[in-house]
Design a protein around this motif. Structure first.
Motif, PDB file in Angstrom:
ATOM      1  N   LEU A 308      -4.836   2.077   2.594  1.00 26.89           N
ATOM      2  CA  LEU A 308      -3.436   1.176   2.602  1.00 26.89           C
ATOM      3  C   LEU A 308      -3.276   0.505   1.083  1.00 26.89           C
ATOM      4  O   LEU A 308      -4.294   0.366   0.641  1.00 26.89           O
ATOM      5  N   VAL A 309      -2.134   0.633   0.811  1.00 21.68           N
ATOM      6  CA  VAL A 309      -1.618   0.106  -0.218  1.00 21.68           C
ATOM      7  C   VAL A 309      -0.444  -1.023   0.170  1.00 21.68           C
ATOM      8  O   VAL A 309       0.490  -0.700   0.709  1.00 21.68           O
ATOM      9  N   GLU A 310      -0.919  -2.449  -0.288  1.00 27.89           N
ATOM     10  CA  GLU A 310       0.230  -3.494   0.102  1.00 27.89           C
ATOM     11  C   GLU A 310       0.764  -3.819  -1.277  1.00 27.89           C
ATOM     12  O   GLU A 310       0.217  -3.637  -2.254  1.00 27.89           O
ATOM     13  N   PHE A 311       2.106  -4.294  -0.986  1.00 23.53           N
ATOM     14  CA  PHE A 311       2.766  -5.097  -1.930  1.00 23.53           C
ATOM     15  C   PHE A 311       3.207  -6.274  -1.714  1.00 23.53           C
ATOM     16  O   PHE A 311       4.368  -6.610  -0.967  1.00 23.53           O
ATOM     17  N   PRO A 312       2.218  -7.191  -2.279  1.00 24.77           N
ATOM     18  CA  PRO A 312       2.465  -8.657  -1.821  1.00 24.77           C
ATOM     19  C   PRO A 312       3.886  -9.295  -2.303  1.00 24.77           C
ATOM     20  O   PRO A 312       4.222  -8.885  -3.392  1.00 24.77           O
ATOM     21  N   GLY A 313       4.526  -9.908  -1.425  1.00 26.95           N
ATOM     22  CA  GLY A 313       5.685 -10.665  -1.527  1.00 26.95           C
ATOM     23  C   GLY A 313       7.013  -9.511  -1.506  1.00 26.95           C
ATOM     24  O   GLY A 313       8.237 -10.025  -1.676  1.00 26.95           O
ATOM     25  N   LEU A 314       6.778  -8.325  -1.234  1.00 27.68           N
ATOM     26  CA  LEU A 314       7.922  -7.653  -1.065  1.00 27.68           C
ATOM     27  C   LEU A 314       7.829  -7.335   0.620  1.00 27.68           C
ATOM     28  O   LEU A 314       7.289  -7.724   1.343  1.00 27.68           O
ATOM     29  N   GLY A 315       9.161  -6.898   0.918  1.00 26.78           N
ATOM     30  CA  GLY A 315       9.644  -6.846   2.191  1.00 26.78           C
ATOM     31  C   GLY A 315       9.843  -5.570   2.961  1.00 26.78           C
ATOM     32  O   GLY A 315       8.906  -4.505   2.456  1.00 26.78           O
ATOM     33  N   HIS A 316      10.545  -5.259   3.448  1.00 24.19           N
ATOM     34  CA  HIS A 316      10.700  -4.205   4.487  1.00 24.19           C
ATOM     35  C   HIS A 316      10.989  -2.697   3.733  1.00 24.19           C
ATOM     36  O   HIS A 316      10.524  -1.475   4.288  1.00 24.19           O
ATOM     37  N   ALA A 317      11.553  -2.742   2.643  1.00 29.13           N
ATOM     38  CA  ALA A 317      11.913  -1.417   1.751  1.00 29.13           C
ATOM     39  C   ALA A 317      11.615  -1.705   0.398  1.00 29.13           C
ATOM     40  O   ALA A 317      12.281  -1.854  -0.483  1.00 29.13           O
ATOM     41  N   PRO A 318      10.083  -1.639   0.325  1.00 31.50           N
ATOM     42  CA  PRO A 318       9.624  -1.837  -1.262  1.00 31.50           C
ATOM     43  C   PRO A 318      10.010  -0.618  -2.122  1.00 31.50           C
ATOM     44  O   PRO A 318      10.214  -0.997  -3.272  1.00 31.50           O
ATOM     45  N   GLN A 319      10.544   0.564  -1.564  1.00 33.71           N
ATOM     46  CA  GLN A 319      10.948   1.546  -2.384  1.00 33.71           C
ATOM     47  C   GLN A 319      12.447   1.243  -3.099  1.00 33.71           C
ATOM     48  O   GLN A 319      12.775   2.009  -3.857  1.00 33.71           O
ATOM     49  N   MET A 320      13.024   0.535  -2.409  1.00 34.41           N
ATOM     50  CA  MET A 320      14.213   0.022  -2.919  1.00 34.41           C
ATOM     51  C   MET A 320      14.321  -1.373  -3.643  1.00 34.41           C
ATOM     52  O   MET A 320      14.986  -1.745  -4.629  1.00 34.41           O
ATOM     53  N   GLU A 321      13.382  -2.078  -3.340  1.00 31.71           N
ATOM     54  CA  GLU A 321      13.345  -3.488  -3.733  1.00 31.71           C
ATOM     55  C   GLU A 321      12.738  -3.574  -4.919  1.00 31.71           C
ATOM     56  O   GLU A 321      13.159  -4.188  -5.816  1.00 31.71           O
TER      57      GLU A 321
END
Length: 337
Positions: A308-321
């Motif tokens: 599991l890798v989490e991106f705190p504060g990012l949403g549904h499309a972290p690859q775009m955000e």
């Protein structure tokens, strides 16, 4: 070629229902997204399925960096297309991967048949046939949103050909109908999809996908989806979209995560709140669904070989955000699996 019909889908594969707003701004595109520019040349795979002649649009991008001998297949979400993988394709190609980014049947540059029995199994079989045609026997799968459900189904159907599985904010981490979300019929989905506009899509995505944040570069993808929905094939697009929403709601993969045996990377933007049908769910049900900060950890515990890798504060499309942050984590994660 597209079959014609005067009456009614989306996000392969992404996401929850989009709200309806009355507006007509922005461009209009053809029923197979004619007029919208893809980042790489689009080819078409012609095949027979359910008695129909269909075409699947796809991008096949060779390694630009030193080739690592691996092929990766990108599976888009429901309110997305192969084109929305633009930054990921470049990053993966630069890292030495051959990158295949198809548009699933019912989406974007691919056929939208009048009658089609949509299932994740069928879409996985279609994709497998494409890969056979391209001579690809072993793959890494990268699925986003609804594409995460499809990638999971593909990995379960073709476990010996799936070397690695990576899921980016996949939906289907919970069974909404079992949790009390009301059923919406195909006809009801169709009526809803006919009313989609750029304003409604933007509002929904800002609130659900990006935790209230917005970047100007997201507007291109809003125009893509809105333009497809209001173009000359809008009834076909809406009808296929309705059928796909029904597939997403009624065909959970949640109960089979435990059966995945390949190394699996979960990449989760923790601020995501996507959940199909949350707009019509009772308040008590709505309050307990779509919490990716919790769901990511729960599913990582179900998959035998999950990271599991989490991106705190990012949403549904972290690859775009946040593309740079996401792709650094993706490549590190794939190399470590």
């Amino acid at each position: 070629m597209m079959l014609s019909r005067s009456f009614c889908l989306v996000g392969l594969l992404a996401s929850a229902a989009l709200p309806a707003f009355a507006a007509t701004e922005g461009p209009a595109y053809g029923p197979e997204l004619q007029g919208f520019e893809y980042p790489y040349p689009v080819e078409h795979f012609s095949f027979q399925s359910q008695g129909k002649s269909l075409q699947m649009g796809y991008m096949d991008v060779p390694a630009k960096g030193k080739a690592n001998g691996r092929s990766i297949v990108l599976m888009h979400g429901k309110n997305f297309c192969g084109a929305t993988w633009e930054a990921s394709i470049k990053s993966l190609s630069d890292a030495g991967y051959r990158v295949i980014a198809p548009d699933q049947i019912g989406f974007c540059t691919s056929s939208k048949p009048d009658h089609y029995q949509y299932s994740f199994q069928q879409l996985a079989i279609n994709t497998h046939q494409l890969l056979e045609k391209l001579g690809i026997q072993k793959v890494t799968l990268l699925g986003h949103s609804t594409g995460g459900m499809l990638a999971t189904r593909y990995a379960l159907l073709y476990p010996t050909q799936t070397e690695q599985l990576a899921l980016v904010n996949p939906i289907g981490l919970e069974d909404w109908k079992a949790l009390g979300v009301p059923y919406r019929s195909v006809d009801q989905w169709y009526e809803r999809e006919l009313k989609l506009t750029a304003d409604g899509i933007r509002t929904y995505e800002r609130n659900t996908y990006y935790a209230g944040n917005w970047k100007p570069e997201f507007d291109r993808w809003v125009d893509m989806l809105a333009g497809l929905n209001k173009g000359p094939g809008h009834t076909q697009v809406a009808w296929n979209s309705a059928l796909i929403y029904d597939m997403i709601f009624t065909q959970p993969v949640f109960y089979e995560f435990k059966d995945l045996q390949m190394p699996t990377l979960l990449l989760i933007g923790t601020s995501d709140t996507t959940a199909i049908g949350s707009d019509i769910a009772p308040p008590a049900v709505k309050a307990k669904i779509g919490h990716y900060a919790v769901l990511g950890k729960q599913i990582a515990g179900l998959i035998p070989h999950a990271t599991l890798v989490e991106f705190p504060g990012l949403g549904h499309a972290p690859q775009m955000e946040e593309p740079a942050q996401f792709h650094k984590a993706l490549l590190q994660g794939l190399n470590a699996l």
